[in-house]
Every structure is written in C-alpha cells, then in structure tokens.
Design an enzyme around this catalytic site. Sequence first.
Site, PDB file in Angstrom:
ATOM      1  N   THR A 153     115.111  16.041  33.909  1.00 61.91           N
ATOM      2  CA  THR A 153     115.900  15.593  35.053  1.00 61.91           C
ATOM      3  C   THR A 153     115.853  14.073  35.145  1.00 61.91           C
ATOM      4  OG1 THR A 153     114.104  15.532  36.703  1.00 61.91           O
ATOM      5  CG2 THR A 153     115.105  17.676  36.230  1.00 61.91           C
ATOM      6  N   LYS A 188     113.254   8.138  33.446  1.00 60.97           N
ATOM      7  CA  LYS A 188     112.701   6.788  33.527  1.00 60.97           C
ATOM      8  C   LYS A 188     111.997   6.493  34.839  1.00 60.97           C
ATOM      9  CE  LYS A 188     116.875   5.461  32.634  1.00 60.97           C
ATOM     10  NZ  LYS A 188     117.449   6.673  32.021  1.00 60.97           N
ATOM     11  N   VAL A 235     114.270   5.275  26.753  1.00 58.33           N
ATOM     12  CA  VAL A 235     115.029   4.105  26.295  1.00 58.33           C
ATOM     13  C   VAL A 235     115.668   4.444  24.954  1.00 58.33           C
ATOM     14  CG1 VAL A 235     114.948   1.663  25.667  1.00 58.33           C
ATOM     15  CG2 VAL A 235     113.395   2.553  27.430  1.00 58.33           C
ATOM     16  N   ALA A 288     117.723   6.930  24.161  1.00 60.28           N
ATOM     17  CA  ALA A 288     117.942   8.359  23.872  1.00 60.28           C
ATOM     18  C   ALA A 288     117.075   8.791  22.697  1.00 60.28           C
ATOM     19  CB  ALA A 288     119.416   8.642  23.635  1.00 60.28           C
ATOM     20  N   LEU A 328     116.792   7.213  19.785  1.00 61.97           N
ATOM     21  CA  LEU A 328     116.399   6.104  18.910  1.00 61.97           C
ATOM     22  C   LEU A 328     114.903   5.814  19.051  1.00 61.97           C
ATOM     23  CD1 LEU A 328     119.376   3.616  19.515  1.00 61.97           C
ATOM     24  CD2 LEU A 328     119.048   5.229  17.620  1.00 61.97           C
ATOM     25  N   ASP A 357     120.243   1.258  35.887  1.00 67.41           N
ATOM     26  CA  ASP A 357     119.665   2.064  34.807  1.00 67.41           C
ATOM     27  C   ASP A 357     119.179   1.167  33.671  1.00 67.41           C
ATOM     28  OD1 ASP A 357     119.286   4.834  33.637  1.00 67.41           O
ATOM     29  OD2 ASP A 357     120.514   3.905  32.083  1.00 67.41           O
ATOM     30  N   LYS A 385     115.211   0.386  32.180  1.00 66.61           N
ATOM     31  CA  LYS A 385     114.799   0.389  30.777  1.00 66.61           C
ATOM     32  C   LYS A 385     114.095  -0.911  30.410  1.00 66.61           C
ATOM     33  CE  LYS A 385     118.465   3.614  29.531  1.00 66.61           C
ATOM     34  NZ  LYS A 385     119.718   3.869  28.787  1.00 66.61           N
ATOM     35  N   GLY A 417     124.396  10.675  25.241  1.00 67.04           N
ATOM     36  CA  GLY A 417     124.824  12.024  24.880  1.00 67.04           C
ATOM     37  C   GLY A 417     123.667  12.996  24.951  1.00 67.04           C
TER      38      GLY A 417
END
EC number: 2.7.2.4
Length: 917
Positions: free
Chosen positions: A650, A674, A704, A706, A708, A773, A777, A894
């Site tokens: 969530t 986050k 941070v 997704a 990666l 957002d 990060k 995504g």
Amino acid sequence: MQGLAVSCQLPPAAAAARWRPRASSSNREAVLQCWKYELSQDHYLGGPLRIGQSQGSLHRHRSTNFLRPAAAAISVEQDEVNTYLPKGDMWSVHKFGGTCMGTPKRIQCVANIVLGDSSERKLIIVSAMSKVTDMMYNLVQKAQSRDDSYAIALAEVFEKHMTAAKDLLDGEDLARFLSQLHSDVSNLRAMLRAIYIAGHATESFSDFVVGHGELWSAQMLSYAIKKSGAPCSWMDTREVLVVTPSGCNQVDPDYLECEKRLQKWFSRQPAEIIVATGFIASTAGNIPTTLKRDGSDFSAAIVGSLVRARQVTIWTDVDGVFSADPRKVSEAVILSTLSYQEAWEMSYFGANVLHPRTIIPVMKDNIPIVIRNMFNLSAPGTMICKQPANENGDLDACVKSFATVDNLALVNVEGTGMAGVPGTASAIFSAVKDVGANVIMISQASSEHSVCFAVPEKEVAVVSAELHDRFREALAAGRLSKVEVINGCSILAAVGLRMASTPGVSAILFDALAKANINVRAIAQGCSEYNITVVLKQQDCVRALRAAHSRFFLSKTTLAVGIIGPGLIGGALLNQLKNQTAVLKENMNIDLRVIGITGSSTMLLSDTGIDLTQWKQLLQKEAEPADIGSFVHHLSDNHVFPNKVLVDCTADTSVASHYYDWLKKGIHVITPNKKANSGPLDQYLKLRTMQRASYTHYFYEATVGAGLPIISTLRGLLETGDKILRIEGIFSGTLSYIFNNFEGTRAFSDVVAEAREAGYTEPDPRDDLSGTDVARKVVVLARESGLRLELSDIPVKSLVPETLASCSSADEFMQKLPSFDEDWARQRSDAEAAGEVLRYVGALDAVNRSGQVELRRYRRDHPFAQLSGSDNIIAFTTSRYKEQPLIVRGPGAGAEVTAGGVFCDILRLASYLGAPS
C-alpha cells in the site's frame, strides 16, 4: 478344535435364567468353580513334549536354513521324527490390523496382498475385525454388570461375522465356517450366562472370550486364500505362543517353549501360507491370555523372530511413520527409514508407530519391520531396521521425528539437604514405586539440590501425598524445602540416532522454542543422546511441536508471507508468485507460502498456504472482515513456518506506522511504501534501531525506482567505503512519461490526461504533479546516505498551479488545467530554443547536506534528455565516480516492475536466511 473346552458342564441357558445366586460367598465360589477349565498339553502339541539340554545350543544349518539341534544337546520326543521347522529369508511375516480386516472386501484385499507376495513361505498375523475386540470386552462387562443386553450384543457379534462370511465365502468353506461360528457362539452364550449369574469374571476367562474375534478373522482369511487354490493353514497361536506375566500388565514370551511348540505345530501342518491369530497366547499352564496392548503387532514380531523372517510387514491405514503427528503438524513427512532405537524412543514418547516391546523380538535378529498402507500400495512405507539411511542430509537427518506426551504433571523435590546425601533419589523413587506410579522422565541438577520427574497427571496426587508422608521429617527440619507439583504439563521429545554426532542440535531446538515464545520447565537427555526431552505447558505443546518440526524439516528458506494491499502492485506480486513459486522450490529450495492477503475491507487467511491460482476468487468467497491486528496475529502465531514476512504493497501511512511493532515481533518487513522511510525522523531512527536489535530484515528497494537497483547500489557504494557527493535523478515514472511526451505537438494538459488514462498517474494527478512523491524519494536516499533530513527540509517546486491546488476534485482540476497550457508551451519553447529539454528532478547535495525538487533544463545530449516512456534515471556522483557519475536507468513506474522489485526483496530475504546464491 477352534475354541477352548470348558471342563465342566455349564447350566443350560433356560435353567440358568431361572436360577439367581444368593449373596453368599459359597454360592459365588460354586459358580466360579463351574468356570474352571483345563487345557490338555496333548491338545496343543499332539503328545507330551520334553526337552533336555546339556551344553549345546540351537544352531541354524547353513545349507538348508533349517533349525537343527546340536549333537547331544537337545532331545525332543514327539510323534513325528526328523521334522524340522524351516527358518530364514524364505519367510515373510505380515500383520493386518482390525481396520485392514474390517469388511469382507478388505479381507479379500488382504488375501490378494498375501497371494501377491513372492516369498517361499508366508506367515500372516491378523487381528479381529474392526471394533470386534471392543465388542467382546463389552460382552464380558455387560455380563459382569448383570446387564441382560449382553445377549443382544452377542447376537450382534454373531451377525457381523455371519454377514461377512456370506459375502466373502461360499460352498463348503462357508458351511464349515458358519458351523464353527454357531458352535463358538453357543459356548460363549453359556459362558456369559455363568458370568451373569456370578457377577464376576477372572482375567483369563475374559481373555478367552475376547480371543474369539481373532479366531474368526483368521479362519475367514484362510478360507479366502484357499479359494484361489493356494495351500493355506490357520494357526491358533494359543497353541504356540507361551508367555509369562512380567508386571505392569505386560507379558514376556518364553522363546524356547514357543520354538518347541511352533516346530511341533509345523510338523503337522507344513503349509506355505499360515494365517495365525494375533493378540492371543497362553501361559505356561495352558491358560488363555492376551499379549495386552498392541498385542497383534507383538505377535507378528515374536513369530518373525521364531522363524528368522526376511522382514515383518505391519499393514495399517497410513503411508508410514510420520516425522510428527500429522493431526498437529500439517507439514509432517513420511520417514523412509528409522533405526530400532529411534522407533523405540518414538513409541515410548507417544508416537503412533509401534509399542516399544514390538521392536525387541526382531531387534535381536536384525529383522526389519516395514510399516505400510494397505489402502495405498504405491506408498513404500517406513522401514525400521538396524542401520537406516540418511533422510535429508546432514543436519536435517540428525533429528528424525518429534513426539509428545500430554496430561502430565511435573514433581519437583528440592532442598539443600539433598546435596551429597546418598540414597535420597532412591528414597524418592521408592516412594513413587510404592504407589504404582509411572515415571515418564527424570531430570536432576548437577548440584544435587533438586530432582524433578514427570508422571501422569492422574497419578500425581498419590505421588505427592506419599512423598510428603515419606519426607515429613526432612521437610520439617528444612533439609527439603519443598515438594512441588506443576500440573498441566506435556513432554516434547526430539528423536534421532545421529544427534549424538551432530553439534548444535540442542541449540537449534531451543532457538526454535524461544522464537515461538515457549518456556521450557525441565530438560532431559540420555547419555546415548537418542533424544532430547523437554517439559513445557500443555497449552504450548502444539505450538512448540510445530515450531521445532518446522526448524528441522522445512527448508531454512521457507517463508510464511502476508500480503497487505492486493491492488495493482499487490495483485501483480501475487501473480508473479503464482508463476514462480514452484520453480524457486525446485531449483533453489525456496518455499514461499502466502498464508494471508488483506485489503482495506476483507482478508483471506490460511494456516498452510493460499492457492494462488485462485486467490481472487477465494478473496471474494472465503474472506472475512479485514482487521490488521488479527491479520498480523495470524502470521506471527503460525509456528508451522520458521520465518515470517509482511509485504506492505500500500501507500498507506497508518500501515507503515506498524512496521516497528512487526519487527519487534520478529516479523520481517518488505515494502514499496515510502511513508515509513520518509516520515518523521525520530520514528524512522526508532524503526531502524528496532530492526537491528530484533535481528529482523527490513527491505524497501522498490521505494525508489520501482524495480531498479537504486537502494542496493547506494548501499554497495557506502559499504565498500565510497563517499556520496551528489545524487540527482528523475525519480517519478509519471512525470518522466509526461515530459518525455511533451514535445510541442500536443498541449501539456492533453499529455497529462493521456498519462492519467494509461494509469501512470495517481487517481488525482495533483499527487504526482505536486512533487511530494519525488521529495519523499530524495529523503529516503538522504537518510540511506547518512543524512538526517526531514521531508520539510526538501524545498519542492510544485507543478500544480496555485489556483488549481484548491480544486475540490481531480475532474475539476483536469477541466481547468488547459488554461495553463500556454505557460507550459512557452517554457518548452524557451528550452527548445536553447537546445534543451524540460525534466522534473530530485537532487541531493550530500556535501552541503541539502536537497531539492524542481523543474530543470538539460541539454539534449545529457543522459537525462535521452529517456523514453516512463523511465527513471539516477546519477550517483561519488569520490570514485566523480568525473563520470554512476548511472542507473530503466522503467521506474508500473505495477509489474514495482512488484518485481518487491519480489527481488523477498528473494534477497531468502538469501539472507540461507538460500543458495
């Protein structure tokens, strides 16, 4: 002759019905005299048998596998001379219990199994039909209680066997069996009437009545085998098995006498297949008796020893011996092999394997016992033998099984006067013996200050009273401080032959119990180290059993997974787990079990694992109201699995606020959320301190970038001694998509609308355009770099026009956004004229301990200008990468890639817990 003859004429039923005894000892004695019966030894052996032994012993003849007497050692007088009992590998012994003999169809299956055995000779031990032994005992009990319904109960026994015989047999065999059944029931009716009159039955008389169940089942099976044309005889083992009482309701076989009688029996009926009665035997005085508890198994072991069988197969309704009680531990596994000692220890501590005494006869001759399932012939079963094979590798194989004993009490005798005083322990256990109590376990402190032992709870009152009486003076004088009783205890025993040679077994066991929050009251381990025994509260026993079993029998990387938020990211993760779980288990021994899924309104729970092929349907049909407390309790209280992880998919602040408590409970946490890492600094520091103190893992790679490897790359730099100077990047996949597609051909508002329709933005695009957002990060990376920054320390230039920030809805915002398209077009044109592009970035200046989020312009040859789609890009400028930054680039938005990042963290956790790299 099938039954045992009564030596005096019993009164006819009608006459007995008219006669009632007066309450006098003379009348009782008269009726008891009427019961006395005597068996002729000639009946058993076909003639008197005398044996004289000088100095020799029995030897096996190597070439013929016959048992031959040593010269001048034994002389046997019998009717047939030079008749020897064949022994050795030619024999296989099978035992079928009451469940296997429960119906005519099952008896025929037993016959088929016997006929399918290719052994040269077969000896089959059978129990009475299912529940018949209880019915026979009930007959005696009813008659003793002068309950007239005993006659009805006897008729039910008769009907059960008559019906079975008619379904199973036909022709002359059926007629013979029914004739014998009628005769036996007629005799039983008269005997039970005598019991009814006297109101009492001796144990031997009761044993004689009860033994008819085995007689009838053996006869039916022998006739069923004969139907196929195979030669078969049936044996009343009271003619062969001779036992003597040994106390505590036990009997010991007289092997020499049994061997003589078996040889004599075989001389008269040397069939290739022998069906013998289990459970029943006789005393040296030819009085009928039984082999007591699990007597049929004992019968098979004794007979197997007498003929030196190749193996003894015990047929049951389970696939073999389990590593733990499968009713308590769903993950219990079938053991392929056990040693005699392991099986004995398991049996002693309550495992439903074999009675300990069943192992003794075969153990001395190294005859393996195989436990098999009659209803699943494809299952190989469990072999109990001298040298079992390793099960699962080194450490896993050292503990073969776990067993428990419930309803115990712990007695603790303590006092300084015990130390160094000879005879104290002897006096304690002498008192226990005098009241007939059974001591299950003993533990004594090396200081001799105390001794404790476990006894059945039903016996502890008399034990305590006797100890207080026996040590009254010592208690009064203070030499003993107390005799304490702790009720409501259970024993958990870990059993394994290789425990003695494997370091660390105890540490693993007690670590498992500690993590399950189990308090151990007493510990015992024999010098043979075949078992470790612990006493604990009975209410904790099942939890302790599951925790211990999971530590030794499940993969070290078995993870119980709870997923919070089955939305876009959570749903994608569940589908990825569904597709990959089997592969991970097979290739890497990583066993992932999703035992809980919860959304905001409903949750789905499972003790052993949710079927991920239909998790959506199950969440709709079998879900219950969501409660985060109950959900977490379900995960933490599940002691089937050694490791638990909660995955928060969530973006909820309230869910993130629970991370501290979950880590404190020993639950690992993985999240793309986050909020915890960018929230108030003091709470973040508290969370990280708890994570280190609780030896749990907290992974958040997907917070941070997704999927990666941003966090892991940063950690790798710092852990290898590099120094972070600057981190700059396009952290928002949504804003990356918007500015990569804002090239002048379309209005800014149209690009935002397209991103919203494609699912790149939040439901309200202002959440993305505000830059908050991205700021979160930056804070995450700052704190990971060692900078103690708050979210409020990061200045953010929002892309939301001030006049639109107060719009009441996302739709209203989207309707009014086109009014700012000209401003956006002008900014884009100015940048294009300078050969630059617009990019929304977050930047961290580690040297000046500051950060910012804003819209910047970059030349077209800059890496940030080369992006497409929703790609993220992060540049790390460090002491090592000072001239040319280290760049990580790839899709940064995504559900699939974010779920992939979370999945990677789950596998990283498995690797930390011991999975192969």
